[in-house]
Structure formats: C-alpha cells, structure tokens
Design a protein around this motif. Structure first.
Motif, PDB file in Angstrom:
ATOM      1  N   VAL A   1       0.819  -1.210   0.000  1.00 46.87           N
ATOM      2  CA  VAL A   1       0.000   0.000   0.000  1.00 46.87           C
ATOM      3  C   VAL A   1       0.854   1.263   0.000  1.00 46.87           C
ATOM      4  CG1 VAL A   1      -1.882   1.204   1.167  1.00 46.87           C
ATOM      5  CG2 VAL A   1      -1.733  -1.290   1.302  1.00 46.87           C
ATOM      6  N   ALA A   2       0.588   2.135  -0.978  1.00 50.92           N
ATOM      7  CA  ALA A   2       1.275   3.425  -1.074  1.00 50.92           C
ATOM      8  C   ALA A   2       0.279   4.547  -0.838  1.00 50.92           C
ATOM      9  CB  ALA A   2       1.914   3.576  -2.444  1.00 50.92           C
ATOM     10  N   LEU A   3       0.556   5.404   0.164  1.00 50.93           N
ATOM     11  CA  LEU A   3      -0.244   6.603   0.369  1.00 50.93           C
ATOM     12  C   LEU A   3       0.411   7.732  -0.416  1.00 50.93           C
ATOM     13  CD1 LEU A   3      -0.978   4.773   2.964  1.00 50.93           C
ATOM     14  CD2 LEU A   3      -1.911   6.915   3.852  1.00 50.93           C
TER      15      LEU A   3
ATOM     16  N   ASP B   1       3.441   2.413   3.089  1.00 52.99           N
ATOM     17  CA  ASP B   1       4.428   3.489   3.162  1.00 52.99           C
ATOM     18  C   ASP B   1       3.877   4.742   2.508  1.00 52.99           C
ATOM     19  OD1 ASP B   1       6.750   4.716   3.943  1.00 52.99           O
ATOM     20  OD2 ASP B   1       8.070   3.249   2.999  1.00 52.99           O
ATOM     21  N   GLY B   2       4.513   5.874   2.825  1.00 55.04           N
ATOM     22  CA  GLY B   2       4.131   7.159   2.288  1.00 55.04           C
ATOM     23  C   GLY B   2       4.626   8.257   3.218  1.00 55.04           C
ATOM     24  N   PRO B   3       4.459   9.501   2.845  1.00 60.06           N
ATOM     25  CA  PRO B   3       3.966   9.936   1.540  1.00 60.06           C
ATOM     26  C   PRO B   3       4.943   9.523   0.442  1.00 60.06           C
ATOM     27  CG  PRO B   3       4.754  11.809   2.826  1.00 60.06           C
ATOM     28  CD  PRO B   3       4.822  10.625   3.719  1.00 60.06           C
ATOM     29  N   ILE B   4       4.392   9.239  -0.721  1.00 59.20           N
ATOM     30  CA  ILE B   4       5.226   8.767  -1.824  1.00 59.20           C
ATOM     31  C   ILE B   4       4.608   9.215  -3.145  1.00 59.20           C
ATOM     32  CG2 ILE B   4       4.041   6.517  -1.862  1.00 59.20           C
ATOM     33  CD1 ILE B   4       6.729   5.264  -2.663  1.00 59.20           C
ATOM     34  N   GLN B   5       5.456   9.625  -4.061  1.00 59.45           N
ATOM     35  CA  GLN B   5       4.985   9.980  -5.398  1.00 59.45           C
ATOM     36  C   GLN B   5       4.682   8.713  -6.193  1.00 59.45           C
ATOM     37  OE1 GLN B   5       8.609  12.412  -5.528  1.00 59.45           O
ATOM     38  NE2 GLN B   5       7.430  13.852  -6.797  1.00 59.45           N
ATOM     39  N   PHE B   6       3.817   8.863  -7.188  1.00 50.32           N
ATOM     40  CA  PHE B   6       3.383   7.678  -7.937  1.00 50.32           C
ATOM     41  C   PHE B   6       4.556   6.989  -8.625  1.00 50.32           C
ATOM     42  CE2 PHE B   6       1.415   5.132 -11.204  1.00 50.32           C
ATOM     43  CZ  PHE B   6       0.259   4.681 -10.619  1.00 50.32           C
ATOM     44  N   ASP B   7       5.497   7.772  -9.197  1.00 49.79           N
ATOM     45  CA  ASP B   7       6.619   7.136  -9.903  1.00 49.79           C
ATOM     46  C   ASP B   7       7.494   6.331  -8.958  1.00 49.79           C
ATOM     47  OD1 ASP B   7       7.645   9.373  -8.621  1.00 49.79           O
ATOM     48  OD2 ASP B   7       8.802  10.092 -10.333  1.00 49.79           O
TER      49      ASP B   7
ATOM     50  N   ALA C   1       6.448   4.963  -6.236  1.00 52.12           N
ATOM     51  CA  ALA C   1       5.646   3.834  -5.746  1.00 52.12           C
ATOM     52  C   ALA C   1       5.642   2.671  -6.720  1.00 52.12           C
ATOM     53  CB  ALA C   1       4.211   4.295  -5.493  1.00 52.12           C
ATOM     54  N   ILE C   2       5.761   2.968  -8.025  1.00 55.49           N
ATOM     55  CA  ILE C   2       5.555   1.921  -9.027  1.00 55.49           C
ATOM     56  C   ILE C   2       6.824   1.482  -9.735  1.00 55.49           C
ATOM     57  CG2 ILE C   2       5.069   3.456 -10.994  1.00 55.49           C
ATOM     58  CD1 ILE C   2       2.763   1.574 -11.711  1.00 55.49           C
ATOM     59  N   ASP C   3       7.833   2.347  -9.786  1.00 50.76           N
ATOM     60  CA  ASP C   3       9.034   2.052 -10.572  1.00 50.76           C
ATOM     61  C   ASP C   3      10.232   1.752  -9.665  1.00 50.76           C
ATOM     62  OD1 ASP C   3      10.705   1.942 -12.963  1.00 50.76           O
ATOM     63  OD2 ASP C   3      11.538   3.839 -12.252  1.00 50.76           O
ATOM     64  N   PRO C   4      10.790   0.542  -9.731  1.00 50.04           N
ATOM     65  CA  PRO C   4      11.899   0.178  -8.833  1.00 50.04           C
ATOM     66  C   PRO C   4      13.127   1.081  -8.956  1.00 50.04           C
ATOM     67  CG  PRO C   4      10.967  -1.787  -9.841  1.00 50.04           C
ATOM     68  CD  PRO C   4      10.333  -0.613 -10.537  1.00 50.04           C
ATOM     69  N   LEU C   5      13.460   1.527 -10.164  1.00 49.24           N
ATOM     70  CA  LEU C   5      14.637   2.392 -10.334  1.00 49.24           C
ATOM     71  C   LEU C   5      14.429   3.751  -9.675  1.00 49.24           C
ATOM     72  CD1 LEU C   5      15.729   1.619 -14.026  1.00 49.24           C
ATOM     73  CD2 LEU C   5      16.829   0.889 -11.907  1.00 49.24           C
TER      74      LEU C   5
ATOM     75  N   VAL D   1       7.827  -0.882   0.224  1.00 46.64           N
ATOM     76  CA  VAL D   1       6.681  -0.667  -0.667  1.00 46.64           C
ATOM     77  C   VAL D   1       7.122   0.001  -1.969  1.00 46.64           C
ATOM     78  CG1 VAL D   1       4.531   0.628  -0.955  1.00 46.64           C
ATOM     79  CG2 VAL D   1       4.995  -0.577   1.189  1.00 46.64           C
ATOM     80  N   ALA D   2       8.013   0.966  -1.869  1.00 43.53           N
ATOM     81  CA  ALA D   2       8.426   1.758  -3.031  1.00 43.53           C
ATOM     82  C   ALA D   2       8.910   0.855  -4.165  1.00 43.53           C
ATOM     83  CB  ALA D   2       9.527   2.736  -2.639  1.00 43.53           C
ATOM     84  N   GLY D   3       8.399   1.122  -5.361  1.00 42.20           N
ATOM     85  CA  GLY D   3       8.765   0.328  -6.535  1.00 42.20           C
ATOM     86  C   GLY D   3       7.934  -0.912  -6.723  1.00 42.20           C
ATOM     87  N   HIS D   4       7.127  -1.273  -5.710  1.00 44.98           N
ATOM     88  CA  HIS D   4       6.356  -2.520  -5.774  1.00 44.98           C
ATOM     89  C   HIS D   4       4.908  -2.333  -5.308  1.00 44.98           C
ATOM     90  CE1 HIS D   4      10.229  -4.462  -6.390  1.00 44.98           C
ATOM     91  NE2 HIS D   4      10.665  -3.848  -5.313  1.00 44.98           N
ATOM     92  N   ALA D   5       4.426  -1.112  -5.236  1.00 45.66           N
ATOM     93  CA  ALA D   5       3.074  -0.870  -4.742  1.00 45.66           C
ATOM     94  C   ALA D   5       2.022  -1.363  -5.728  1.00 45.66           C
ATOM     95  CB  ALA D   5       2.880   0.619  -4.477  1.00 45.66           C
ATOM     96  N   ASN D   6       0.915  -1.840  -5.195  1.00 45.44           N
ATOM     97  CA  ASN D   6      -0.227  -2.213  -6.046  1.00 45.44           C
ATOM     98  C   ASN D   6      -1.556  -1.683  -5.518  1.00 45.44           C
ATOM     99  OD1 ASN D   6      -0.598  -3.964  -3.878  1.00 45.44           O
ATOM    100  ND2 ASN D   6      -0.004  -5.792  -5.013  1.00 45.44           N
TER     101      ASN D   6
END
Length: 485
Positions: A359-361, A395-401, A403-407, A418-423
C-alpha cells in the motif's frame, strides 16, 4: 502445475522438456497446428512417451474470435488450460505458428502471460532482435541458440485482464450468492442479467412488474430464465419492510406513512432485501445517483464496526497486472484518520480479490522531501496505519513514480519495502483519485472495475450512469465475492 510455452517447434527443445517431465506430459495447442501435432506424435513415439494433447481453436478460426471477442478468446484459453491439464503432468504449450516465428510474436507473448507459463525459444538468425523484443515484454524467458541446452525457468505471475476476470468468475461460481438489481427497466441491466444467469455466476432478483420486465426482455431478445422478479408495489415483504424502516428511522423523524412510501422505492426495497438476508448484495446506479444508492444503505445496513465512513475502490486491470485505487467515489477531503481507514479497508479488499497488498499513500512528494498541509495529512495517516494495522505493508507519503518504478524508488525511497512494488494506491483526496483513475482508464487501455463500496456491513455497490453491460457484470461478480466473506 508445471508448464512451458514453446515459441517455435524444435525437436531438441521439446525432447529436453520431455526428459524433465518424467514421462507424464501433455501438449496444449491454443491454436491447433496439424503439422506440428503430427511431428510431436512421431517424436513421442520415437522416445517411447505417450502422446496426449488438446486444443482450444482450429486453423484460422481463432483470428476472427480474437479480433471480435478478444477477452472471451483469452478466457477460453485459460479455462481450457486449467480444466484439461492434470496437475501431476508437465504441460507443454505450443505457440501459434501461423505467420512464422516473428509474425506471431506478440500473440505468443500474450498467450505465455495469460497462462503464466515461461517462454522458451531457439533461434540463430533472429537471436539479437528476438532477445531485444522479449526483454521489453517479459520478466524472464529462455532464448537459446541451436546448440545450447536449457534449465527450467520459474513460472510467471502475471495477472492479465482475462486472467483476473477468469479468477473472479471462478470464485463467484464456487459459492453462488443472490444479487438484487433494482433497475430492471434499463436494457443494460437485462442484458447483463442474461449473461450472469447463462454463465451460472450468481442468482438474481430483479425489481418491478414481471409482465413489463419480461415483455421488455422479449422485445430485445433477452432470456431471463431463472431470474426471480419481485414487485415492490405489492410484494409479500412490504409490511415487514415498512415496520423495519419505521423502527430503524423513527428517531430521525420517520413516520409510518413515509416508511410505506419509501418501501415501494426500488432502491430502498432492494436495500431491505439485503438487510433482511433475502439477498446477499445489491448493485444499483445505472440510472440513479451515487447518493441515492448509498443513502438507504447508510440508514439501514450501516458501516462495519470500527469503520467510520464508506469509501470507493476501483480495480484497475492493465495489460498484465491489477492495481487498486481509492478513494475514487465518496470522501472528498479525508482526514488523516479517514485516509488511514481507507488504506486499511482497501488493503483488505485487495486481499479478498487475490491481490497481496503493498500500500502506497500518495502525495506530491516522497518521504520527508516535502511539507505543507496536504503532505502533513498523508504523513499522519501513514503513522496511524502503521500503528493500528501492522499486518500490511504500507508506506508514504510517496509519489506515484517512486511507488511503481523500482529504479525511481531506489533514488527517492531506497529503504522502503513498498516503493517500486506498490499495487494499492491511496490518493490524498477524491479530486486526485477520480481524475487519475479516469486518465489511466482512457489512456492505458485499462479496464476500470468499480467503484466497489467499502466499509458497509453488507455489499451495496454503485454503477456509473454511463456503465456498459460488461461493467455491470463485473460489479455484480465483485459484489458476490464481497458477500462470500
């Protein structure tokens, strides 16, 4: 079930797989190729292995089906594969070879993903090009030059649109629920009802005058066999429902006359069917507002213990993965406590539908890089979630990029699990959530299933007034699965 997807026919490659299978092997042709089938039969005879096979489509018939009904095409392939492959057998899937190795490449990649079977191929002439193209589409694969040997690759874990739909249908069928659809005057509801009944997904109750409903169904060539029809104007339940509504709402000024009037309203009547366990869930909103759908549910069914408000989640089914977006439907400006609650309920919803939540907030900044009122709300919400619900990865606060992109995650939040692997993505407000889900739906070829309302004691779900028949079917199926809990 172990399986392998063979992109191109190669005797040694297939024989190496036969050796791995301890003689218990079955061949599957999504599209039957008679020449390859004949070659495989001879190959099995040569190596003293029983030749077992099955297929879904013959010759060129698959092309029309794939073009006109692509989701049904892939769902049939997934279902055929799961039904016909014994779990103690090694399954070798033979790729489509109509236009040669490169000509059918995209289709074969899609099939490997749909079946979650690792892809194997041998080639010399196109090795570098094929390697480049496969890397863009698959997590891993085995691409060999003709003289090489291979080792078995791990299965894929893609969740394509067809697979997600297949899994939902399978789960709904496993424990059928009764769903009430109040808006029987809507043609889309009738067409969806026919599909749901013919595929044995749920039991259905439609509300209205039976003669009018059946006449309309007949005029549009829809078969409603097996559907139960109840007329709220003169139902056997009206007196019972009037008493329940009056007793529940009299402290709020409800009179017996008003209760008698409201019981004949299709939304109130449908909600009372669910409230009294005569149905397990209700789906409405094709022709009514969200407020009209939710209001009776909040008055009668109410929220779950420990839940302060209802929220709405969308399942965003992309090419090969499913994301959860919330709250896209109900709470305009959530407090930190509400945001934490939305995160918790959304994580539970994800898990209920076969998605292990990460979970990414979301915010416009990541970690401690930003400040301001909206970021501080998210920071406080994250603290609440981690304290109250430690069983989930959050985790959060986090930007969408990030949250979704491992690099991107490595540079912005390198220590986050969570970062890079959020769903599961929790948006800071309704404005951002609603804009984002529509943007993804319209630009990324995503199937947006929802909104599914969370937090009520029993499932009451809302449709968009612009919904398609497919949207109604999906929402009914999700509601049925919610009701199984």
């Amino acid at each position: 079930m172990l399986s392998a997807f063979i992109l191109n026919y190669d005797e040694k490659l297939i024989f190496d797989h036969i050796k791995q299978a301890n003689d218990k092997i079955i061949f599957y042709f999504p599209v039957l190729n008679e020449t390859i089938k004949s070659n495989l039969e001879k190959l099995c005879l040569k190596y003293c292995v029983e030749f077992k096979y099955f297929y879904s489509f013959k010759g060129e018939e698959y092309q029309l089906q794939m073009i006109n009904h692509s989701n049904d095409f892939f769902k049939k392939i997934i279902e055929d594969f799961e039904v016909n492959c014994p779990h103690d057998y090694f399954s070798i899937i033979i790729g489509v070879d109509h236009y040669g190795l490169m000509g059918d490449l995209n289709l074969n990649i899609m099939l490997a993903k749909e079946l979650n079977s690792p892809l194997y191929a041998k080639t010399n002439d196109n090795y570098d090009i094929l390697n480049f193209l496969l890397k863009k589409k698959l997590d891993h694969f085995v691409l060999l030059k003709n003289e090489e040997n291979f080792t078995l690759a791990k299965p894929y874990a893609y969740k394509t649109q067809a697979r997600f739909s297949h899994e939902l249908f399978k789960k709904a069928k496993s424990n059928k629920q009764t769903i009430v659809l109040p808006e029987s005057f809507d043609e889309r509801i009738l067409r969806a009802s026919e599909f749901l009944m013919q595929n044995d997904l749920v039991d259905l109750i439609l509300l209205g005058d039976s003669n009018e409903i059946l006449s309309k169904a007949n005029s549009i060539n829809v078969n409603l066999d097996g559907v139960r029809i109840i007329n709220p104007k003169n139902s056997q339940y009206n007196e019972e429902f009037e008493d329940i509504l009056y007793e529940t709402r009299k402290a709020k000024g409800m009179t017996k006359e008003k209760a008698k009037e409201l019981v004949q309203d299709i939304t109130y009547f449908g909600t009372l069917l669910v409230h009294t366990n005569k149905a397990h869930a209700m789906v409405s909103g094709a022709s009514t507002t969200t407020a009209d759908t939710i209001r009776p549910a909040l008055q009668l069914i109410k929220t779950k213990d420990g839940v302060s408000s209802v929220s709405g989640v969308f399942f965003m089914s992309l090419e090969d993965q499913v994301f959860v977006f919330a709250d896209c439907a109900v709470v305009p400006n959530p407090t930190p406590e509400q945001l934490a609650e939305i995160a918790y309920i959304s994580a539970n919803s994800a898990r209920s539908f076969g998605i292990e939540p990460s979970v990414a907030l979301l915010s416009y900044s990541s970690g401690n890089s930003g400040s301001g009122i909206s970021v501080d709300v998210v920071k406080e919400a994250v603290k609440i979630v981690k304290d109250k619900y430690p069983q989930f990865l959050v985790d959060g606060p986090i930007q969408f990029d990030a949250a979704i992109d491992p690099l991107t995650a490595k540079s912005k939040m390198p220590n986050s699990k969570v970062a890079g692997h959020a769903n599961v993505f929790i948006f800071p407000d309704l404005n951002a959530a609603n804009i984002c889900y529509k943007a993804v739906q319209r630009t990324a070829k995503s199937l947006a299933i929802g909104p599914i309302l969370q937090g009520l004691k029993k499932p009451i779900n809302d449709l968009s007034r612009g919904c398609l028949v497919e949207d109604i079917i999906n929402t009914v199926v999700l509601s049925a699965i919610q009701a199984q809990e």
